[in-house]
Scaffold this active site. Sequence first.
Site, PDB file in Angstrom:
ATOM      1  N   VAL A  64       0.921  -1.094  -0.091  1.00  0.00           N
ATOM      2  CA  VAL A  64       0.060   0.016  -0.031  1.00  0.00           C
ATOM      3  C   VAL A  64       0.829   1.189  -0.181  1.00  0.00           C
ATOM      4  O   VAL A  64       0.316   2.221  -0.151  1.00  0.00           O
ATOM      5  CB  VAL A  64      -0.960   0.018   1.166  1.00  0.00           C
ATOM      6  N   ASN A  90      -6.895  -1.105   6.574  1.00  0.00           N
ATOM      7  CA  ASN A  90      -6.133  -2.005   7.764  1.00  0.00           C
ATOM      8  C   ASN A  90      -4.765  -2.285   7.510  1.00  0.00           C
ATOM      9  O   ASN A  90      -4.134  -2.536   8.663  1.00  0.00           O
ATOM     10  CB  ASN A  90      -7.028  -3.425   7.894  1.00  0.00           C
ATOM     11  N   TYR A 155       4.786   4.529  15.496  1.00  0.00           N
ATOM     12  CA  TYR A 155       3.444   3.876  15.074  1.00  0.00           C
ATOM     13  C   TYR A 155       2.634   4.638  15.676  1.00  0.00           C
ATOM     14  O   TYR A 155       1.265   5.065  14.902  1.00  0.00           O
ATOM     15  CB  TYR A 155       3.579   2.303  15.856  1.00  0.00           C
ATOM     16  N   ALA A 157       2.309   7.775  16.220  1.00  0.00           N
ATOM     17  CA  ALA A 157       2.256   9.123  15.325  1.00  0.00           C
ATOM     18  C   ALA A 157       1.561   8.658  14.268  1.00  0.00           C
ATOM     19  O   ALA A 157       0.590   9.735  13.911  1.00  0.00           O
ATOM     20  CB  ALA A 157       3.589   9.495  14.989  1.00  0.00           C
ATOM     21  N   LYS A 159      -0.611   6.329  13.616  1.00  0.00           N
ATOM     22  CA  LYS A 159      -2.144   5.993  13.952  1.00  0.00           C
ATOM     23  C   LYS A 159      -2.793   7.261  14.386  1.00  0.00           C
ATOM     24  O   LYS A 159      -4.182   7.464  14.075  1.00  0.00           O
ATOM     25  CB  LYS A 159      -2.218   5.001  14.909  1.00  0.00           C
TER      26      LYS A 159
END
Length: 251
Positions: A64, A90, A155, A157, A159
């Site tokens: 992605v 996801n 991580y 940051a 999210k």
Amino acid sequence: MELQGRVAMVTGAGRGIGAAVADALAARGAAVAVCDVNSEAAAESAAAVAGRHGVRTVGVTADVSEGAAVRAAVETAAAALGPVDVLVNNAAVDVVKRFVDSTEEEWDRIISVNLRGTITVTRAVLDGMIARGTGRIVHIASDAGRVGSSGEVVYSATKGGVIAFGKALAREVARHGITVNTVCPGPTDTALLGQVAEYSQKMYDATIRAIPLRRPAEPAEIAGVVAFLATDAAAYMTGQTLSVSGGLTMV
């Protein structure tokens, strides 16, 4: 069958929460494009979902973080199943360690998959949703993005960025009949939680003790909330951030 006739695309759906989300959407009648960076995992997950629920599925492959691969995956999904009505972002990665021990290469990968990847996949389906005047977008963030998590600084940051992206996008696209919501899982029985245990069993044990329900979530328990947001029952919900954490965070 609340999602009969609709097409969903779920990224990172070869295992864990993503696979559970694909299954939950199919159980409600959706055709599902199972997208994963691992082509074998995508194909196997898609076949399993089709076998359980008798819906049309396709496995598509994309990293992605790579725009061309994402656009190709969306085109493949649309050719096989029809245009995407429901998108679930996801796909995510993490490296559990102290921030001062992490590297720029690790930061770049986490940011490119978790934040830029969410933005890239969303952009790839958005024009079609706008043209049709309808759509459901659900981001999978994390309570780490709401309150922070030791050992997962970058991580957290990313999210937090996903949460903010969802809120802002919801304002822009509401007039086109598109809703955008974010689900924030707490500790869930996935490979990522296993990384936490490997990093520090003490941290893992303390986290589980702190959960009022005294256990991590099962992926299906996250998936049920995601599936609800994809249905017409949630048609008046947009720009919302929902924690599914067993009470660990109450924000």
